[in-house]
Design a protein around this motif. Structure first.
Motif, PDB file in Angstrom:
ATOM      1  N   ASP A  32      32.381  33.066  36.937  1.00 23.59           N
ATOM      2  CA  ASP A  32      32.348  31.599  36.869  1.00 23.59           C
ATOM      3  C   ASP A  32      32.655  30.982  38.233  1.00 23.59           C
ATOM      4  OD1 ASP A  32      35.044  32.105  37.090  1.00 23.59           O
ATOM      5  OD2 ASP A  32      35.591  31.248  35.143  1.00 23.59           O
ATOM      6  N   ALA A  33      32.054  31.568  39.281  1.00 22.26           N
ATOM      7  CA  ALA A  33      32.178  31.058  40.649  1.00 22.26           C
ATOM      8  C   ALA A  33      33.603  31.099  41.169  1.00 22.26           C
ATOM      9  CB  ALA A  33      31.613  29.645  40.750  1.00 22.26           C
ATOM     10  N   GLY A  34      34.400  32.030  40.670  1.00 20.14           N
ATOM     11  CA  GLY A  34      35.740  32.228  41.196  1.00 20.14           C
ATOM     12  C   GLY A  34      36.822  31.391  40.553  1.00 20.14           C
ATOM     13  N   VAL A  35      36.494  30.676  39.469  1.00 18.15           N
ATOM     14  CA  VAL A  35      37.518  29.883  38.773  1.00 18.15           C
ATOM     15  C   VAL A  35      38.502  30.808  38.068  1.00 18.15           C
ATOM     16  CG1 VAL A  35      37.935  28.148  36.992  1.00 18.15           C
ATOM     17  CG2 VAL A  35      35.945  27.938  38.509  1.00 18.15           C
ATOM     18  N   THR A  36      37.983  31.821  37.381  1.00 18.01           N
ATOM     19  CA  THR A  36      38.838  32.808  36.716  1.00 18.01           C
ATOM     20  C   THR A  36      38.380  34.205  37.134  1.00 18.01           C
ATOM     21  OG1 THR A  36      37.413  32.920  34.745  1.00 18.01           O
ATOM     22  CG2 THR A  36      39.210  31.307  34.736  1.00 18.01           C
ATOM     23  N   TRP A  37      39.297  35.170  37.001  1.00 22.91           N
ATOM     24  CA  TRP A  37      39.026  36.542  37.417  1.00 22.91           C
ATOM     25  C   TRP A  37      39.403  37.515  36.311  1.00 22.91           C
ATOM     26  CZ3 TRP A  37      36.861  37.792  42.175  1.00 22.91           C
ATOM     27  CH2 TRP A  37      36.687  36.701  43.049  1.00 22.91           C
ATOM     28  N   ALA A  38      38.644  38.594  36.200  1.00 22.92           N
ATOM     29  CA  ALA A  38      38.919  39.618  35.197  1.00 22.92           C
ATOM     30  C   ALA A  38      40.210  40.357  35.524  1.00 22.92           C
ATOM     31  CB  ALA A  38      37.757  40.603  35.127  1.00 22.92           C
ATOM     32  N   ARG A  39      40.745  41.029  34.519  1.00 21.64           N
ATOM     33  CA  ARG A  39      41.938  41.845  34.728  1.00 21.64           C
ATOM     34  C   ARG A  39      41.664  42.882  35.814  1.00 21.64           C
ATOM     35  NH1 ARG A  39      42.389  43.486  29.941  1.00 21.64           N
ATOM     36  NH2 ARG A  39      41.287  45.470  30.192  1.00 21.64           N
ATOM     37  N   ASN A  40      42.628  43.082  36.716  1.00 24.58           N
ATOM     38  CA  ASN A  40      42.468  44.054  37.794  1.00 24.58           C
ATOM     39  C   ASN A  40      42.332  45.465  37.230  1.00 24.58           C
ATOM     40  OD1 ASN A  40      44.841  42.477  40.130  1.00 24.58           O
ATOM     41  ND2 ASN A  40      42.951  41.713  39.242  1.00 24.58           N
ATOM     42  N   VAL A  41      41.401  46.224  37.769  1.00 25.43           N
ATOM     43  CA  VAL A  41      41.125  47.585  37.313  1.00 25.43           C
ATOM     44  C   VAL A  41      41.416  48.553  38.452  1.00 25.43           C
ATOM     45  CG1 VAL A  41      39.354  49.152  36.441  1.00 25.43           C
ATOM     46  CG2 VAL A  41      39.321  46.745  35.761  1.00 25.43           C
ATOM     47  N   GLU A  42      42.268  49.554  38.196  1.00 22.08           N
ATOM     48  CA  GLU A  42      42.518  50.563  39.216  1.00 22.08           C
ATOM     49  C   GLU A  42      41.364  51.559  39.209  1.00 22.08           C
ATOM     50  OE1 GLU A  42      45.598  53.713  38.040  1.00 22.08           O
ATOM     51  OE2 GLU A  42      46.263  51.949  36.920  1.00 22.08           O
ATOM     52  N   ILE A  43      40.840  51.867  40.392  1.00 18.53           N
ATOM     53  CA  ILE A  43      39.651  52.714  40.450  1.00 18.53           C
ATOM     54  C   ILE A  43      39.867  53.983  41.258  1.00 18.53           C
ATOM     55  CG2 ILE A  43      38.073  50.782  40.111  1.00 18.53           C
ATOM     56  CD1 ILE A  43      37.543  50.814  43.106  1.00 18.53           C
ATOM     57  N   THR A  44      41.061  54.181  41.833  1.00 14.74           N
ATOM     58  CA  THR A  44      41.372  55.438  42.505  1.00 14.74           C
ATOM     59  C   THR A  44      42.784  55.858  42.143  1.00 14.74           C
ATOM     60  OG1 THR A  44      42.414  54.571  44.536  1.00 14.74           O
ATOM     61  CG2 THR A  44      39.990  54.688  44.488  1.00 14.74           C
ATOM     62  N   GLU A  45      43.091  57.105  42.417  1.00 16.59           N
ATOM     63  CA  GLU A  45      44.464  57.560  42.313  1.00 16.59           C
ATOM     64  C   GLU A  45      45.245  57.070  43.532  1.00 16.59           C
ATOM     65  OE1 GLU A  45      44.661  61.998  43.196  1.00 16.59           O
ATOM     66  OE2 GLU A  45      42.515  61.692  42.811  1.00 16.59           O
ATOM     67  N   LEU A  94      43.206  51.793  45.138  1.00 23.29           N
ATOM     68  CA  LEU A  94      42.259  50.691  45.163  1.00 23.29           C
ATOM     69  C   LEU A  94      42.162  50.026  43.804  1.00 23.29           C
ATOM     70  CD1 LEU A  94      41.513  52.008  47.892  1.00 23.29           C
ATOM     71  CD2 LEU A  94      39.154  51.324  47.447  1.00 23.29           C
ATOM     72  N   PHE A  95      42.122  48.688  43.827  1.00 24.07           N
ATOM     73  CA  PHE A  95      41.932  47.884  42.626  1.00 24.07           C
ATOM     74  C   PHE A  95      40.685  47.017  42.783  1.00 24.07           C
ATOM     75  CE2 PHE A  95      46.104  49.182  41.487  1.00 24.07           C
ATOM     76  CZ  PHE A  95      46.292  48.881  40.142  1.00 24.07           C
ATOM     77  N   TYR A  96      40.057  46.700  41.647  1.00 20.57           N
ATOM     78  CA  TYR A  96      38.807  45.944  41.628  1.00 20.57           C
ATOM     79  C   TYR A  96      38.872  44.867  40.548  1.00 20.57           C
ATOM     80  CZ  TYR A  96      33.903  45.061  40.249  1.00 20.57           C
ATOM     81  OH  TYR A  96      32.716  44.466  39.904  1.00 20.57           O
ATOM     82  N   THR A  97      38.266  43.721  40.830  1.00 15.99           N
ATOM     83  CA  THR A  97      38.099  42.692  39.817  1.00 15.99           C
ATOM     84  C   THR A  97      36.859  41.886  40.137  1.00 15.99           C
ATOM     85  OG1 THR A  97      39.180  40.879  38.619  1.00 15.99           O
ATOM     86  CG2 THR A  97      39.495  40.945  41.001  1.00 15.99           C
ATOM     87  N   TRP A  98      36.486  40.987  39.224  1.00 12.81           N
ATOM     88  CA  TRP A  98      35.264  40.200  39.409  1.00 12.81           C
ATOM     89  C   TRP A  98      35.414  38.853  38.723  1.00 12.81           C
ATOM     90  CZ3 TRP A  98      35.882  44.365  36.218  1.00 12.81           C
ATOM     91  CH2 TRP A  98      35.745  44.129  34.862  1.00 12.81           C
ATOM     92  N   SER A  99      34.545  37.936  39.125  1.00 11.30           N
ATOM     93  CA  SER A  99      34.496  36.611  38.511  1.00 11.30           C
ATOM     94  C   SER A  99      33.043  36.269  38.207  1.00 11.30           C
ATOM     95  CB  SER A  99      35.086  35.554  39.453  1.00 11.30           C
ATOM     96  OG  SER A  99      34.888  34.242  38.942  1.00 11.30           O
TER      97      SER A  99
END
Length: 626
Positions: free
Chosen positions: A448-461, A441-446
């Motif tokens: 600025d209303a979805g204009v840009t997104w943070a670097r994807n973060v792996e959260i599980t093996e 599983l990977f996670y990211t967030w924005s």
């Protein structure tokens, strides 16, 4: 509970999108289930209040006969009687710890042990909006992988997910599937469940105590792949429960919508939405107008459709849907793609919509996200679009996943925090070595209303999505999450212990421990981010102990694979690895200041790995690919 009027002819199939052979087999009826504990049936909820809809809107009783289903896939139906878990072997519960994020298995026995030989998938999570300690998760419970008979699994937490109580199943012995859980403004929980072997009837349970006890199910019409939403706008429709489903497979021909205006005691309709009809979608309510939005794939899976009702909130009139439009997600929704995909006989993801309830400039925005098959060779990406005018116009699709290869990003999931932060999560095969079975599983967030997104973060093996199939070749069709002030509350399916199980994780991106998501700290100016890496600068002070613990390379099949292990850094600091061969890679340390990265495609021979931490520390290490 067994429906008195339903036959026990078992149809081999889970309803899918296209015609399939009608295969039916007679099996002995399941054994009589034992009565559930009395606490599961609060007396005050067994009778509806004095609210009687017009006769033409009254749902048929639960014991109504069902027509033979002619669109049943032979691989996916209830092909055996109810078995039960009595005497099942147990093993330690599953667990995943990656980069400081921990996941714990919740479909366990009453001692917290894994039940060997069962399966659980398609989780849905709900939280009391007035008390974040109260939450529940529902799932499809298969007591044995040797049968497709499944029930409505349930667990609840009264301490914010730190511990869970497995409550067994709702309606023991009754075939149930496709669970969806949501809450109203008062904290009442609703559990929508598709039922009967024909998979064309939906009932909704109700809980007033955070998921500990539940009412008898209320008949709610329905059909395959239903979804519910509860109005929490505080406007005219607050408390209304809305439900939609796939018009191709329904209790009531040519219908795909119902609503409850009495807190889930009874359901009106069913009603027909206009063409083009949609399926595999979700719903959202506008915070300022109370309008209801429904989005999904069209029936042919060639495009995506958005429908709006402005009067569904008015319980005094039948709901109408005057606004309908196609929306461009930059690809198509896929399903049933065989063993070359991560989920052979399942969806690769449904279509998600959410509305922005923040008090900032993005309030009222609509956000849509889905795993879609884009043009070209990449099999599946996470795409996102935004509307700022009630769905009339939409932004061009944005790709959320930041990998560079042709991996599968599947079961994409969307939710929005009270701050307006948009959270996205999905299963991803990018680190599976090209094997579509190996996901994490990977996670990211924005912010600025979805204009840009943070670097994807792996959260599980990594786990194998092809393990533990319960006589149907899929790992369910969705995961589910809730956005909080500091991150997300996540319910998902994985196979960390070799079986399909349900896991819960509290993903908090909060390096300074102030209870606020780091992305929100930066967006509101509470934290500086001078190097623009998405990490508050106060979390990036060097410890003085940053070092490369290992840089090892193996050369196989004409290319080298380098593994670099870092230790000693500050929690959640960023790092950049540059190789003398020209390759590079970046990542983020976990909460304990540790990190690792893999870089592939290296030439044979010796080289140097140079690391720069976000705080300014540097180190070098020699390696040799041989």
């Amino acid at each position: 509970m067994r429906h008195p009027g339903c036959s026990h002819v078992v149809l081999l199939g889970w309803i899918l999108s296209g015609p399939a052979a009608a295969l039916a087999a007679s099996d002995p009826p399941p054994p009589e289930p034992t009565s559930p504990p009395e606490t599961r049936r609060p007396p005050e909820l067994t009778s509806p209040p004095e609210l009687t809809p017009p006769a033409e809107l009254t749902p048929p009783p639960l014991d109504r006969p069902h027509e033979k289903d002619d669109h049943v896939d032979p691989h996916l139906g209830p092909d055996g009687p109810h078995v039960g878990l009595a005497g099942a072997a147990t093993s330690p519960a599953g667990r995943s710890v990656t980069a400081g994020f921990e996941s714990t298995q919740i479909n366990t026995d009453n001692r917290g042990n894994n039940i060997v030989g069962d399966a659980a998938n398609e989780p849905s999570i709900v939280m009391d909006p007035n008390n974040a300690d109260l939450m529940a998760i529902g799932w499809r419970q298969f007591d044995t992988i040797n049968s497709n008979f499944r029930e409505a699994g349930l667990a609840y937490s009264r301490d914010g997910g730190r511990s869970w109580t497995n409550a067994g199943v709702l309606d023991p012995g009754e075939f149930r599937t496709d669970p969806v859980l949501r809450a109203d403004s008062a904290g009442n929980f609703f559990y929508s469940s598709l039922s009967t072997p024909q998979l064309r009837s939906v009932e909704v349970f109700r809980s007033t105590d955070g998921g500990v006890s539940w009412s008898d199910p209320a008949p709610a019409f329905g059909g395959d792949k239903q979804w519910i939403a509860v109005d929490r706008s505080g406007l005219m429709g607050d408390g209304h429960v809305y439900q939609t489903w796939n018009v191709q497979f329904t209790c009531c021909p040519n219908t795909d919508f119902t609503r409850s205006i009495d807190s889930g005691f009874s359901y009106q309709g069913p009603f027909a939405m206009p063409s083009p009809r949609l399926k595999w979608g979700t719903m959202a309510v506008d915070p300022d107008s109370g309008s209801l939005y429904i989005v999904g794939s069209d029936l042919g899976q060639t495009s995506h459709v958005l429908v709006r009702s402005d009067n569904a909130q008015n319980g005094g009139v039948p709901p109408t849907f005057p606004f309908i439009t196609n929306v461009n997600l930059g690809g198509t929704t896929r399903s049933h793609m065989g063993f070359s995909s991560p989920n052979p006989d399942g969806l690769l993801g449904q279509v998600w919509i959410d509305a922005d309830y923040s008090n900032g400039p993005s309030r009222g925005n609509l956000y849509v996200l889905a795993s879609v098959d884009p043009p070209g060779g990449d099999p599946l990406d996470i795409h996102f679009i935004r509307s700022t005018d009630g769905g009339r116009s939409w932004s061009p699709p944005v790709r959320v996943n930041d990998d560079e290869g042709n991996a599968w990003q599947w079961l994409g999931t969307l939710s929005v925090a009270a701050s307006g932060r948009i959270d996205a999560l999905w299963d991803d095969t990018r680190n599976g070595g090209g094997d579509p079975k190996m996901s994490q599983l990977f996670y990211t967030w924005s912010t600025d209303a979805g204009v840009t997104w943070a670097r994807n973060v792996e959260i599980t093996e990594t786990f194998n999505s092809h393990l533990g199939f319960p006589r149907q070749n899929k790992m369910g069709d969705y995961n589910d999450m809730i956005s909080t002030q500091a991150g997300i509350l996540l319910a998902y399916c994985a196979t960390f212990n070799g079986e399909q199980d349900i896991y819960f994780s509290r993903i908090e991106i909060d390096c300074n421990n102030n209870g606020v998501h780091d992305g929100d700290d930066i967006a509101r100016g509470a934290s500086r981010d001078d190097n623009h890496n998405g990490i508050p600068d106060e979390c990036e002070a060097c410890t003085g102990n940053e070092r490369i613990a290992r840089a090892a390379c193996k050369f196989r099949r004409g290319a080298g694979k380098l593994k670099v292990k870092l230790v000693g850094g500050a929690g959640f600091d960023s790092f950049l690895v540059r190789l003398s061969s020209g390759q590079s890679g970046e990542g983020q340390l976990d909460g304990k200041g540790k990190g690792r990265i893999r870089i592939t495609g290296l030439p044979p021979g010796a080289g140097t790995a140079s690391v720069e931490w976000g705080c300014g520390a540097q180190a070098q290490e020699e390696y040799s690919c041989e």
